[in-house]
Design an enzyme around this catalytic site. Sequence first.
Site, PDB file in Angstrom:
ATOM      1  N   LYS A   1      20.461  25.064  68.123  1.00  0.00           N
ATOM      2  CA  LYS A   1      19.627  24.038  67.345  1.00  0.00           C
ATOM      3  C   LYS A   1      20.187  23.229  65.832  1.00  0.00           C
ATOM      4  O   LYS A   1      19.847  23.497  64.205  1.00  0.00           O
ATOM      5  CB  LYS A   1      18.147  24.037  67.565  1.00  0.00           C
ATOM      6  CG  LYS A   1      17.185  22.975  67.039  1.00  0.00           C
ATOM      7  CD  LYS A   1      15.866  23.706  66.913  1.00  0.00           C
ATOM      8  CE  LYS A   1      14.201  22.901  66.125  1.00  0.00           C
ATOM      9  NZ  LYS A   1      13.518  22.442  65.792  1.00  0.00           N
TER      10      LYS A   1
ATOM     11  N   ASP B   1      13.118  18.672  59.286  1.00  0.00           N
ATOM     12  CA  ASP B   1      12.451  18.132  61.013  1.00  0.00           C
ATOM     13  C   ASP B   1      11.138  17.992  59.901  1.00  0.00           C
ATOM     14  O   ASP B   1      10.574  18.418  59.764  1.00  0.00           O
ATOM     15  CB  ASP B   1      11.733  19.774  61.471  1.00  0.00           C
ATOM     16  CG  ASP B   1      10.801  19.034  62.802  1.00  0.00           C
ATOM     17  OD1 ASP B   1      10.491  18.315  62.902  1.00  0.00           O
ATOM     18  OD2 ASP B   1      10.653  20.168  63.255  1.00  0.00           O
TER      19      ASP B   1
ATOM     20  N   LYS C   1       4.225  16.347  60.653  1.00  0.00           N
ATOM     21  CA  LYS C   1       3.639  17.824  59.897  1.00  0.00           C
ATOM     22  C   LYS C   1       3.147  17.718  58.646  1.00  0.00           C
ATOM     23  O   LYS C   1       3.311  16.350  58.191  1.00  0.00           O
ATOM     24  CB  LYS C   1       5.071  18.514  59.308  1.00  0.00           C
ATOM     25  CG  LYS C   1       5.779  19.109  60.859  1.00  0.00           C
ATOM     26  CD  LYS C   1       6.504  19.865  60.233  1.00  0.00           C
ATOM     27  CE  LYS C   1       7.891  20.166  61.553  1.00  0.00           C
ATOM     28  NZ  LYS C   1       7.273  21.252  62.570  1.00  0.00           N
TER      29      LYS C   1
ATOM     30  N   ASP D   1      16.029  23.623  59.838  1.00  0.00           N
ATOM     31  CA  ASP D   1      15.084  23.631  61.053  1.00  0.00           C
ATOM     32  C   ASP D   1      17.212  23.986  61.763  1.00  0.00           C
ATOM     33  O   ASP D   1      16.916  23.849  63.294  1.00  0.00           O
ATOM     34  CB  ASP D   1      14.957  22.241  61.538  1.00  0.00           C
ATOM     35  CG  ASP D   1      13.651  22.688  63.045  1.00  0.00           C
ATOM     36  OD1 ASP D   1      13.588  23.509  63.498  1.00  0.00           O
ATOM     37  OD2 ASP D   1      13.492  22.169  63.235  1.00  0.00           O
TER      38      ASP D   1
ATOM     39  N   ASP E   1       7.134  16.141  67.674  1.00  0.00           N
ATOM     40  CA  ASP E   1       7.263  16.931  66.991  1.00  0.00           C
ATOM     41  C   ASP E   1       7.804  18.338  67.963  1.00  0.00           C
ATOM     42  O   ASP E   1       8.314  19.531  66.778  1.00  0.00           O
ATOM     43  CB  ASP E   1       6.649  17.813  65.874  1.00  0.00           C
ATOM     44  CG  ASP E   1       6.772  18.659  64.912  1.00  0.00           C
ATOM     45  OD1 ASP E   1       8.309  18.851  64.623  1.00  0.00           O
ATOM     46  OD2 ASP E   1       5.700  19.309  64.080  1.00  0.00           O
TER      47      ASP E   1
ATOM     48  N   GLU F   1      10.474  18.441  68.647  1.00  0.00           N
ATOM     49  CA  GLU F   1      12.411  17.804  68.971  1.00  0.00           C
ATOM     50  C   GLU F   1      13.106  18.819  69.517  1.00  0.00           C
ATOM     51  O   GLU F   1      13.874  18.725  69.998  1.00  0.00           O
ATOM     52  CB  GLU F   1      11.921  16.581  67.531  1.00  0.00           C
ATOM     53  CG  GLU F   1      13.077  17.972  66.729  1.00  0.00           C
ATOM     54  CD  GLU F   1      12.201  19.132  66.410  1.00  0.00           C
ATOM     55  OE1 GLU F   1      10.890  19.350  66.018  1.00  0.00           O
ATOM     56  OE2 GLU F   1      12.509  19.979  65.746  1.00  0.00           O
TER      57      GLU F   1
ATOM     58  N   ARG G   1      13.715  20.981  71.213  1.00  0.00           N
ATOM     59  CA  ARG G   1      14.121  21.092  72.925  1.00  0.00           C
ATOM     60  C   ARG G   1      14.404  19.737  73.288  1.00  0.00           C
ATOM     61  O   ARG G   1      15.389  20.606  74.498  1.00  0.00           O
ATOM     62  CB  ARG G   1      12.502  22.156  73.674  1.00  0.00           C
ATOM     63  CG  ARG G   1      11.242  20.761  73.487  1.00  0.00           C
ATOM     64  CD  ARG G   1       9.603  21.592  73.647  1.00  0.00           C
ATOM     65  NE  ARG G   1       9.063  21.940  72.454  1.00  0.00           N
ATOM     66  CZ  ARG G   1       8.034  23.061  73.074  1.00  0.00           C
ATOM     67  NH1 ARG G   1       7.478  22.671  74.113  1.00  0.00           N
ATOM     68  NH2 ARG G   1       8.301  23.717  71.559  1.00  0.00           N
TER      69      ARG G   1
HETATM   70  N1  BES Z   1      10.827  23.273  63.528  1.00  0.00           N
HETATM   71  C1  BES Z   1       9.400  23.308  64.692  1.00  0.00           C
HETATM   72  C2  BES Z   1       8.914  24.941  64.777  1.00  0.00           C
HETATM   73  C3  BES Z   1       9.002  25.608  63.550  1.00  0.00           C
HETATM   74  C4  BES Z   1       7.714  26.120  62.696  1.00  0.00           C
HETATM   75  C5  BES Z   1       9.860  26.430  62.694  1.00  0.00           C
HETATM   76  C6  BES Z   1       8.180  27.224  61.684  1.00  0.00           C
HETATM   77  C7  BES Z   1      10.530  27.262  61.540  1.00  0.00           C
HETATM   78  C8  BES Z   1       8.690  28.077  61.051  1.00  0.00           C
HETATM   79  C9  BES Z   1       9.848  22.832  65.583  1.00  0.00           C
HETATM   80  O1  BES Z   1      10.212  21.829  66.079  1.00  0.00           O
HETATM   81  C10 BES Z   1       7.991  22.434  65.423  1.00  0.00           C
HETATM   82  O2  BES Z   1       7.798  21.324  65.062  1.00  0.00           O
HETATM   83  N2  BES Z   1       7.805  22.764  66.499  1.00  0.00           N
HETATM   84  C11 BES Z   1       5.602  22.901  66.898  1.00  0.00           C
HETATM   85  C12 BES Z   1       6.165  22.546  68.324  1.00  0.00           C
HETATM   86  C13 BES Z   1       4.569  21.962  68.552  1.00  0.00           C
HETATM   87  C14 BES Z   1       4.694  20.568  68.891  1.00  0.00           C
HETATM   88  C15 BES Z   1       4.786  22.565  70.383  1.00  0.00           C
HETATM   89  C16 BES Z   1       5.550  23.550  66.830  1.00  0.00           C
HETATM   90  O3  BES Z   1       6.043  24.933  66.288  1.00  0.00           O
HETATM   91  O4  BES Z   1       4.195  23.711  65.724  1.00  0.00           O
HETATM   92 ZN    ZN Z   2      12.251  21.441  64.793  1.00  0.00          ZN
HETATM   93 MN    MN Z   3       9.272  19.945  64.994  1.00  0.00          MN
END
Ligand code: BES
Ligand code: ZN
Ligand code: MN
Length: 506
Positions: free
Chosen positions: A270, A275, A282, A293, A352, A354, A356
């Site tokens: 990734k 992000d 966020k 990220d 968010d 993103e 996947r």
């Molecule tokens: N990059 C984040 C995941 C992340 C969170 C990485 C904390 C490192 C530390 C990812 O893109 C994300 O925002 N995931 C969301 C998914 C949700 C919206 C289903 C998450 O985990 O909150």
């Molecule tokens: Zn992310």
């Molecule tokens: Mn995200």
Amino acid sequence: MDVKVKAQDLLSYEGDSLVVNLFEGVKQPGGATGAVDKALSGAIVAAIRRQEFSGKLHERLLLHTFSRLPVLQVLVIGLGKQGEFGVDRIRSASAEALRRLRQAGARRVGSVVHGAGAGGIDATQASAAVTEGALLGLYRFGKYRRATEDGERGLQQLTLLERDRNKIGSLEEGVRLGRILAEATIFARDMVNEPANALTPSELAGRAKKMAGGLGVAFKTLERAEMKRLGMGALLGVAQGSEHPPKLIVVTYRGARGKGRGLRLGLVGKGITFDSGGISIKPSEGMEAMKGDMAGGAAVLAAIKGIAELRLPVNVTAVVPATENLPSGTAQRPGDIVKTMNGKTIEVINTDAEGRLILADALCYACDAGVTHLVDVATLTGACVVALGSVRTGAFTNNRDLMRRVREASEISGEKLWELPLDDEYSEQIKSDYADMKNVGGRKAGAITAAKFLANFVGKTPWVHLDIAGTSQAEKEQGYQPKGATGAMVRTLITLAMGFAGSKQA
Ligand code: BES
Ligand code: ZN
Ligand code: MN
């Protein structure tokens, strides 16, 4: 820092400081530590007797030599209980000892090879671990700071001292291996620590290109037009909110030309250079960490670097979808439906989620390119951090044998992971009313539903997904891991490739 091996007695070493060690509970040290103790008129044994030092893991005793030895100081590092000893403790002991000496102003340090004596570890493995621990533990991301702390001059040379000439060759081989593993990890750490204003998708591609060029590895990027032609609607959807053009970075190392059984390892990482969450923005607190990220992308590029430097007889392709995830007038909206390279449609419920989306197209691309085994690495879900914290990487698979190989590589590397399940029932959560699937699966089992989503894009290819959301950055310094980027999974991936190459594992 220069690391070398010398056939020399510890007591005659003429640098600034010496490192020896002690297992917990040993009252009368033998070997190198015993010899140094004698030279210092029993100073180590005295400290043990007075209970100032017991050899607990990472406990440090710093002694002045008062010219009883050519060096100014001796540092005794605790190795913990002998029964709990292993290669990873060599790495962390090496790091903890050298950080202390750097702080004390040492520039040239001589050290025993921890573990190679009473520890009973193979000489090459032990010297590789001492080298990895030294380079990784002393790492700092200092490029934006005018000066380092307290006028330190920085450690310049580490000499591994061994009296037995027959062991020198094995020790040197370990130093070479350890340096390659550590420098690859540092290549990744530097990219993860770099802020997003500097590390744009183009800059990430630029660093990959420079690395590949230096090693004679094939490099290309796909630009937006090409992505459109290939139908990468999910990657393009995420990228449409940013002013920086997206890049699909593809690096191919061919170490098994003609050889091998047509085996080709695909590494997908990734590469979100920042992000913000996009329109599903966020909270601002802690958002700065999202410059990291792209840690998965950095890890797979760094793995190629290590694999190429080791000239492993294996074919490996790294694919990194790189873009920012930002909100803007052109950004993708919740409710948008995008189509991926394999024709599947996705309802974007949350912009968010993103990672996947961009991985969907990158995994399709890797499969189309003909990889026989796939490992993806991604800072994918906060849910994985809730489940495993920052101790273990989350691991998922559709193939037992590949998971076994990845697990073995992670154990050798000291990079812990934990497998989570992928039962069919979890797919229920990502069913959409309007498309083939949606990009979020609700609050339950968030790391698993993200992995289930990815499974839609690997077909039958043996695949392991590694969620490094919790392990890619460290909140505090520990062992060979300074605060900040860890370079998680770089050494595991290189070791995995060693396994595929059938070469001697370190
Ligand atoms: N990059 C984040 C995941 C992340 C969170 C990485 C904390 C490192 C530390 C990812 O893109 C994300 O925002 N995931 C969301 C998914 C949700 C919206 C289903 C998450 O985990 O909150
Ligand atoms: Zn992310
Ligand atoms: Mn995200």
